[in-house]
Write an enzyme that holds these catalytic residues in place. Sequence first.
Site: not given
Ligand code: APR
Length: 311
Positions: A10, A176
């Site tokens: 999220a 990508h």
């Molecule tokens: N289970 C659920 N959620 C998780 C887990 C897990 N095991 N591990 C990490 N997360 C959550 C994090 O807590 C964080 O809120 O995944 C979320 C990732 O969000 P962001 O750090 O804001 O990253 P974001 O910019 O959304 O990018 C997500 O998409 O484009 C790709 O390279 C980017 O790999 C990245 C992904």
Amino acid sequence: MEKKVSVIGAGMVGGTCAQRLAEKELCDVVLVDIIDGLPEGKALDLAEAAPVEKHDAHITGSSKGYAATAGSDIIIITSGVPRKPGMSRDDLLAINSKIMKDVVSKVAKESPNAILIIVANPLDAMCHVAFETSGFPKNRVMGMAGALDSARFRYFIAEELKVSVENTNAFVLGGHGDTMVPLPRYSTVAGVPITELMPKERIDALCERTAKGGGEIVSLLKTGSAFFATASGAVQMAEAILKDKKLIVPCATYLEGEYGINNLFVGVPVKLGKNGVEEVMQIKLTPEEDAALKKSAAAVQELVDAMKKLG
Ligand code: APR
């Protein structure tokens, strides 16, 4: 709503996916994250905007497990950690593949008939993990990269030629990353290939800007990566599936001989409908384009091999 989409992670991309899905009134949305309160908070905030945004999609959040995701039609997986300074490619691969395995095993149990759209990076490698962990057929596991890369290319074309983005079409193939393959011959403005509308050096410049599009945003944001357009790409794919649109869009899909590539997730144009990837569109490539696609596929293979070594 009749349909249900769960978004795992999220964060910036996941939250924006939830917003776009709900505001387009495509489905109910379940947001999941491991951070206590984050998915619940974002879901409630989005739900409170619903009366103003005029939609009746239900948005809920869970940081306490996956029960709420049960029976999802689609799962969009954005969970992972970004590459931090000092982190090697292999460190990132190891951490994110562990997260992907954990998440996919849980969502697959709750929603055995769902379609998985992978967004977390390194994208093509994460698709492999999701495919192997879920045991789902290849039409139900795909990665979102080409939808974003071609949207970027379309925007650059529209800006260059001062035309509506709606008049543009673009094809971007391959993995990508830096080795992706924008295809100018198949990229058009109102049906006319851009090779007839722009000098070669401008086309080359736009192709390069597209291939480095992710890095351009990172260097501007400094503390994060692209998320608005990333979410748009994922939601475009989800919408095509939910509405059985038969939309042709480049996606990371598992190839078994198409384009001479075997047992690898690589971005190629596919037809998206209610069954997920319903067809891999095989377009003719020049020897140079084919060589560039093979080079991109080799880079994906290298990542997959590195991941296998990590265990
Ligand atoms: N289970 C659920 N959620 C998780 C887990 C897990 N095991 N591990 C990490 N997360 C959550 C994090 O807590 C964080 O809120 O995944 C979320 C990732 O969000 P962001 O750090 O804001 O990253 P974001 O910019 O959304 O990018 C997500 O998409 O484009 C790709 O390279 C980017 O790999 C990245 C992904």
